[in-house]
Design a protein around this motif. Structure first.
Motif, PDB file in Angstrom:
ATOM      1  N   ALA A 157       0.833  -1.202   0.000  1.00  0.00           N
ATOM      2  CA  ALA A 157       0.000   0.000   0.000  1.00  0.00           C
ATOM      3  C   ALA A 157       0.874   1.260   0.000  1.00  0.00           C
ATOM      4  CB  ALA A 157      -0.926  -0.010   1.207  1.00  0.00           C
ATOM      5  N   LYS A 175      -6.383   4.588  -3.178  1.00  0.00           N
ATOM      6  CA  LYS A 175      -6.865   4.184  -1.855  1.00  0.00           C
ATOM      7  C   LYS A 175      -7.957   3.119  -1.950  1.00  0.00           C
ATOM      8  CE  LYS A 175      -8.727   5.971   2.507  1.00  0.00           C
ATOM      9  NZ  LYS A 175      -9.171   7.194   3.251  1.00  0.00           N
ATOM     10  N   GLY A 176      -8.900   3.291  -2.865  1.00  0.00           N
ATOM     11  CA  GLY A 176      -9.974   2.313  -3.019  1.00  0.00           C
ATOM     12  C   GLY A 176      -9.451   0.955  -3.436  1.00  0.00           C
ATOM     13  N   CYS A 178      -6.560  -0.200  -2.660  1.00  0.00           N
ATOM     14  CA  CYS A 178      -5.789  -0.758  -1.543  1.00  0.00           C
ATOM     15  C   CYS A 178      -6.650  -1.109  -0.328  1.00  0.00           C
ATOM     16  CB  CYS A 178      -4.701   0.233  -1.114  1.00  0.00           C
ATOM     17  SG  CYS A 178      -3.455   0.557  -2.383  1.00  0.00           S
ATOM     18  N   THR A 179      -7.930  -0.811  -0.370  1.00  0.00           N
ATOM     19  CA  THR A 179      -8.840  -1.126   0.736  1.00  0.00           C
ATOM     20  C   THR A 179      -9.348  -2.554   0.589  1.00  0.00           C
ATOM     21  OG1 THR A 179      -9.534   1.197   0.871  1.00  0.00           O
ATOM     22  CG2 THR A 179     -10.961  -0.442   1.917  1.00  0.00           C
ATOM     23  N   ASP A 180      -9.274  -3.347   1.670  1.00  0.00           N
ATOM     24  CA  ASP A 180      -9.661  -4.759   1.621  1.00  0.00           C
ATOM     25  C   ASP A 180      -8.949  -5.470   0.462  1.00  0.00           C
ATOM     26  OD1 ASP A 180     -11.393  -4.547   3.799  1.00  0.00           O
ATOM     27  OD2 ASP A 180     -13.047  -3.884   2.519  1.00  0.00           O
ATOM     28  N   ASN A 285      -8.270  -4.636  -4.310  1.00  0.00           N
ATOM     29  CA  ASN A 285      -9.684  -4.903  -4.050  1.00  0.00           C
ATOM     30  C   ASN A 285     -10.337  -5.460  -5.316  1.00  0.00           C
ATOM     31  OD1 ASN A 285     -12.535  -4.581  -3.739  1.00  0.00           O
ATOM     32  ND2 ASN A 285     -12.161  -3.151  -2.072  1.00  0.00           N
ATOM     33  N   HIS A 288     -12.810  -3.352  -7.273  1.00  0.00           N
ATOM     34  CA  HIS A 288     -12.349  -2.063  -7.800  1.00  0.00           C
ATOM     35  C   HIS A 288     -12.269  -2.107  -9.323  1.00  0.00           C
ATOM     36  CE1 HIS A 288     -10.505   1.847  -7.009  1.00  0.00           C
ATOM     37  NE2 HIS A 288      -9.696   1.603  -8.034  1.00  0.00           N
TER      38      HIS A 288
END
Length: 323
Positions: A157, A175-176, A178-180, A285, A288
């Motif tokens: 990340a 960021k999206g 790298c989320t979950d 993700n 994404h």
């Protein structure tokens, strides 16, 4: 045909990324400038001062070597065929990365983030989301791999923030993604290639990586070869102690409209020794959407790739390399 050249370090630079952890944006941008130069060239580079504990890395290699040394029937207890989400042991010649070539001369083990049976993504049948398999004969295997997975998720990340800055994007652009995030710790064992073996067979056939970033930790035996854009030939990416080899995956190429390259590489273990390596595939993700970054387009240029979700892309890549 399996040989490669040795070139100066400038072709595969070692980048000190300690500045990505600095509170000063100027320090982070200074690292990003070096990442940009490497990504515009071969898309392959080494990173140092990454913050991953060397003791943990040593434990990962110890557990990997011990597992691969187990009897075939013991390894078969956690065979990947027993998993619906591609986790566990992959036997020798279980994958063909290079179209038209013989199966790869390697065996592996897949570990990913753990998802409970009642996780909404599991219930929805999202690709590769589910439980890991763990070898019962190696009690330290699970805690070591889980610790390593978490450390590498953090490092990846951080690297994605650096990649964003290198493209003159806001640091949190990904960021999206790298989320979950999904990722894979893949343990690999390459037996020595026979001198009189099939001349087309390699430890890993020529390929680009599927996901966003790959952070490879090599043991002390070389064999990784990278396609060099400048010379139009293969070059060695030898082990450099304490570093990771980083390369861009296909999704970064899609995002940047090939401004940043996803470069061909392969493994040829001509050392006469057992080779071990641990690539960390940062996939992101799965929900994404990956679509061309507008600022990566030159005036009048059109996107080369249609928008695709990470899950759609990964399903297609697995279908291509696993029959």
């Amino acid at each position: 045909m399996l040989e490669a050249a040795r070139v100066s370090q400038s072709s595969l630079p070692v980048i000190d990324i300690s500045g990505l952890s600095s509170p000063n944006l100027s320090d982070r941008k200074a690292v990003a400038a070096k990442l940009r130069a490497a990504c515009l060239y071969n898309g392959f580079f080494y990173i140092s001062n990454h913050g991953v504990d060397e003791g943990l890395v040593a434990d990962v290699f110890t557990e990997a070597a011990a597992f691969f040394d187990l009897p075939p029937e013991t390894k078969a207890e956690v065979d990947k065929s027993r998993s619906k989400v591609n986790r566990g042991y992959e036997p020798l010649q279980g994958q063909t990365l290079e179209p038209g070539a013989p199966p790869d001369l390697k065996e592996g083990y897949y570990v990913g983030p753990e998802h409970a049976p009642d996780d909404p993504r599991v219930l929805a049948g999202m690709f590769n989301h589910g439980a890991n398999q763990w070898p019962s004969s190696r009690p330290n295997f699970k805690p070591v791999m889980e610790a390593y997975l978490n450390v590498m998720l953090d490092l990846s990340a951080r690297m994605m923030g650096g990649i964003a800055l290198s493209l003159d994007l806001p640091e949190g652009y990904f960021k999206g993604y790298c989320t979950d995030a999904m990722a894979t710790v893949r343990l690999l064992h390459y037996p020595p290639q026979a001198a009189n073996g099939n001349p087309d067979q390699k430890g890993a056939g020529a390929h680009t990586d599927f996901g966003g970033l790959t952070l490879l930790r090599q043991g002390d035996v070389g064999g990784l070869q990278v396609w060099d854009q400048a010379t139009g030939g293969w070059i060695h990416a030898d082990p450099v102690p304490g570093t990771y080899v980083v390369n861009l995956g296909d999704m970064i190429a899609r995002w940047s409209n090939d401004r940043y390259r996803s470069t061909l590489h392969r493994v040829v273990n001509a050392s006469g020794r057992e080779r071990y390596s641990v690539p960390f595939f940062y996939t992101g993700n799965y929900a994404h959407k990956v679509e061309c970054i507008p600022t990566c387009l030159a005036p009048g240029e059109e996107p080369k790739y249609p928008p695709v979700t990470v899950e759609e892309h990964m399903r297609a890549m697995y279908k291509r390399t696993y029959k």
